[in-house]
Design a protein around this motif. Structure first.
Motif, PDB file in Angstrom:
ATOM      1  N   ASP A  81      45.893  43.548  35.858  1.00  0.00           N
ATOM      2  CA  ASP A  81      46.346  42.410  35.363  1.00  0.00           C
ATOM      3  C   ASP A  81      45.897  41.199  36.080  1.00  0.00           C
ATOM      4  OD1 ASP A  81      48.416  41.872  37.160  1.00  0.00           O
ATOM      5  OD2 ASP A  81      49.858  42.832  35.840  1.00  0.00           O
ATOM      6  N   LYS A  82      46.152  39.956  35.859  1.00  0.00           N
ATOM      7  CA  LYS A  82      45.488  38.653  36.523  1.00  0.00           C
ATOM      8  C   LYS A  82      46.055  38.736  38.062  1.00  0.00           C
ATOM      9  CE  LYS A  82      45.141  33.973  35.889  1.00  0.00           C
ATOM     10  NZ  LYS A  82      45.598  32.940  34.878  1.00  0.00           N
ATOM     11  N   GLU A  83      47.484  39.163  37.971  1.00  0.00           N
ATOM     12  CA  GLU A  83      48.350  38.914  39.281  1.00  0.00           C
ATOM     13  C   GLU A  83      47.694  39.973  40.208  1.00  0.00           C
ATOM     14  OE1 GLU A  83      49.916  39.001  36.272  1.00  0.00           O
ATOM     15  OE2 GLU A  83      50.020  36.570  36.279  1.00  0.00           O
ATOM     16  N   GLU A  84      47.823  41.108  39.764  1.00  0.00           N
ATOM     17  CA  GLU A  84      47.035  42.243  40.713  1.00  0.00           C
ATOM     18  C   GLU A  84      45.892  42.037  41.054  1.00  0.00           C
ATOM     19  OE1 GLU A  84      49.261  46.524  38.933  1.00  0.00           O
ATOM     20  OE2 GLU A  84      47.867  45.296  37.727  1.00  0.00           O
ATOM     21  N   ARG A 109      42.914  31.186  40.898  1.00  0.00           N
ATOM     22  CA  ARG A 109      41.827  30.292  41.633  1.00  0.00           C
ATOM     23  C   ARG A 109      41.898  30.533  43.288  1.00  0.00           C
ATOM     24  NH1 ARG A 109      38.551  26.838  40.268  1.00  0.00           N
ATOM     25  NH2 ARG A 109      38.820  25.631  42.110  1.00  0.00           N
ATOM     26  N   ILE A 110      40.790  30.978  43.907  1.00  0.00           N
ATOM     27  CA  ILE A 110      40.644  30.873  45.402  1.00  0.00           C
ATOM     28  C   ILE A 110      39.525  30.125  45.680  1.00  0.00           C
ATOM     29  CG2 ILE A 110      40.364  32.445  47.332  1.00  0.00           C
ATOM     30  CD1 ILE A 110      41.812  34.617  45.670  1.00  0.00           C
ATOM     31  N   GLU A 111      39.614  29.258  46.737  1.00  0.00           N
ATOM     32  CA  GLU A 111      38.636  28.528  47.279  1.00  0.00           C
ATOM     33  C   GLU A 111      38.584  28.833  48.760  1.00  0.00           C
ATOM     34  OE1 GLU A 111      37.433  24.681  46.205  1.00  0.00           O
ATOM     35  OE2 GLU A 111      38.710  24.586  44.510  1.00  0.00           O
ATOM     36  N   ALA A 112      37.521  29.312  49.321  1.00  0.00           N
ATOM     37  CA  ALA A 112      37.351  29.593  50.638  1.00  0.00           C
ATOM     38  C   ALA A 112      35.869  29.184  51.227  1.00  0.00           C
ATOM     39  CB  ALA A 112      37.472  31.147  50.916  1.00  0.00           C
ATOM     40  N   THR A 113      35.941  29.393  52.519  1.00  0.00           N
ATOM     41  CA  THR A 113      34.485  29.000  53.138  1.00  0.00           C
ATOM     42  C   THR A 113      34.158  30.278  53.982  1.00  0.00           C
ATOM     43  OG1 THR A 113      35.032  26.795  53.349  1.00  0.00           O
ATOM     44  CG2 THR A 113      33.302  27.589  54.760  1.00  0.00           C
ATOM     45  N   SER A 130      40.338  35.528  35.334  1.00  0.00           N
ATOM     46  CA  SER A 130      40.774  35.361  33.960  1.00  0.00           C
ATOM     47  C   SER A 130      41.482  36.588  33.257  1.00  0.00           C
ATOM     48  CB  SER A 130      39.535  34.978  33.080  1.00  0.00           C
ATOM     49  OG  SER A 130      38.859  33.870  33.794  1.00  0.00           O
ATOM     50  N   GLU A 131      42.405  36.152  32.390  1.00  0.00           N
ATOM     51  CA  GLU A 131      42.964  37.438  31.858  1.00  0.00           C
ATOM     52  C   GLU A 131      42.227  37.868  30.637  1.00  0.00           C
ATOM     53  OE1 GLU A 131      47.535  38.475  30.473  1.00  0.00           O
ATOM     54  OE2 GLU A 131      46.881  36.642  31.659  1.00  0.00           O
ATOM     55  N   LEU A 132      42.020  39.176  30.475  1.00  0.00           N
ATOM     56  CA  LEU A 132      41.316  39.954  29.278  1.00  0.00           C
ATOM     57  C   LEU A 132      42.390  40.580  28.677  1.00  0.00           C
ATOM     58  CD1 LEU A 132      37.951  41.150  30.980  1.00  0.00           C
ATOM     59  CD2 LEU A 132      38.191  39.159  29.817  1.00  0.00           C
ATOM     60  N   GLU A 133      42.103  40.806  27.328  1.00  0.00           N
ATOM     61  CA  GLU A 133      42.986  41.925  26.380  1.00  0.00           C
ATOM     62  C   GLU A 133      43.553  42.950  27.326  1.00  0.00           C
ATOM     63  OE1 GLU A 133      42.718  44.075  22.267  1.00  0.00           O
ATOM     64  OE2 GLU A 133      41.830  41.823  22.498  1.00  0.00           O
ATOM     65  N   ARG A 137      39.275  39.470  34.386  1.00  0.00           N
ATOM     66  CA  ARG A 137      37.753  39.327  34.877  1.00  0.00           C
ATOM     67  C   ARG A 137      37.654  38.336  35.933  1.00  0.00           C
ATOM     68  NH1 ARG A 137      32.497  37.380  31.468  1.00  0.00           N
ATOM     69  NH2 ARG A 137      31.573  35.824  33.027  1.00  0.00           N
ATOM     70  N   ILE A 138      36.946  38.813  37.143  1.00  0.00           N
ATOM     71  CA  ILE A 138      36.666  38.166  38.409  1.00  0.00           C
ATOM     72  C   ILE A 138      35.554  37.560  38.335  1.00  0.00           C
ATOM     73  CG2 ILE A 138      36.795  38.262  40.748  1.00  0.00           C
ATOM     74  CD1 ILE A 138      38.749  40.858  38.610  1.00  0.00           C
ATOM     75  N   ASP A 139      35.294  36.189  38.397  1.00  0.00           N
ATOM     76  CA  ASP A 139      33.975  35.579  38.868  1.00  0.00           C
ATOM     77  C   ASP A 139      34.082  34.856  40.194  1.00  0.00           C
ATOM     78  OD1 ASP A 139      32.260  35.758  36.014  1.00  0.00           O
ATOM     79  OD2 ASP A 139      34.201  34.967  35.291  1.00  0.00           O
ATOM     80  N   LEU A 140      32.940  34.763  40.626  1.00  0.00           N
ATOM     81  CA  LEU A 140      32.838  34.219  41.994  1.00  0.00           C
ATOM     82  C   LEU A 140      31.549  33.209  41.776  1.00  0.00           C
ATOM     83  CD1 LEU A 140      33.306  37.415  42.639  1.00  0.00           C
ATOM     84  CD2 LEU A 140      33.327  36.617  44.983  1.00  0.00           C
TER      85      LEU A 140
END
Length: 168
Positions: A81-84, A109-113, A130-133, A137-140
């Motif tokens: 799930d999204k939190e995990e 959301r995470i922002e890093a350098t 993002s949460e899926l059914e 989904r993790i986008d970078l």
């Protein structure tokens, strides 16, 4: 003697190492890489990062270059799930020694350098979860603060993250 050595190595860099080959689009240079080329994750916290010269526009030309050079840069899908997924993404980014600028678990959301090894250039990364059914989904997105090309380091950064995330 020192000047001669600098000229020799400087010429070698200018004529060789610094010349990135053209890709299938006939274009050189890419400094903004995203797993979502249609709707890339947006930066919020790092908009005013010191030393920034590159803008945040991810346009169609950039999309063409990325798809030609790095077609394997894809989103991560997970049955978590999204939190995990957020917790694991945070752990992976921490293991990669990224410096966190913001952590927003509620919005995923995470922002890093991250810093390049040799010249300590600053490259900013945003992770969007993002949460899926049936999972998430993790986008970078990896964006260099300066320069017209990161010589593939942004794509490699995403690859290292993806590999580490999938191995956990």
């Amino acid at each position: 003697m020192s000047v001669l050595i600098i000229l020799i190595f400087g010429s070698g860099y200018y004529l060789g190492i610094n010349k990135e080959p053209e890709d299938l689009t006939g274009l050189r240079g890419i400094h903004d890489v995203s797993t979502d080329t249609i709707n890339p994750p947006e930066f919020i916290t790092l908009l005013d990062a010191p030393g920034r010269r590159n803008d945040f526009v991810y346009d169609g030309r950039n999309r063409m270059r990325q798809l030609a050079k790095f077609p394997w840069v894809q989103p991560i899908t997970s049955d978590m799930d999204k939190e995990e997924a957020f917790d694991l993404a945070l752990k992976v980014a921490s293991d990669l020694n990224w410096d966190f600028a913001s952590l927003d678990k509620e919005n995923g959301r995470i922002e890093a350098t991250d810093y390049t090894k040799w010249f300590n250039f600053h490259d900013d990364v945003v992770i969007r979860i993002s949460e899926l059914e049936n999972g998430s989904r993790i986008d970078l997105r990896s964006l260099s603060r300066v320069g017209g090309s990161d010589h593939g380091l942004g794509a490699m950064r995403i690859m290292r993250f993806t590999k580490a995330f999938n191995q956990q």
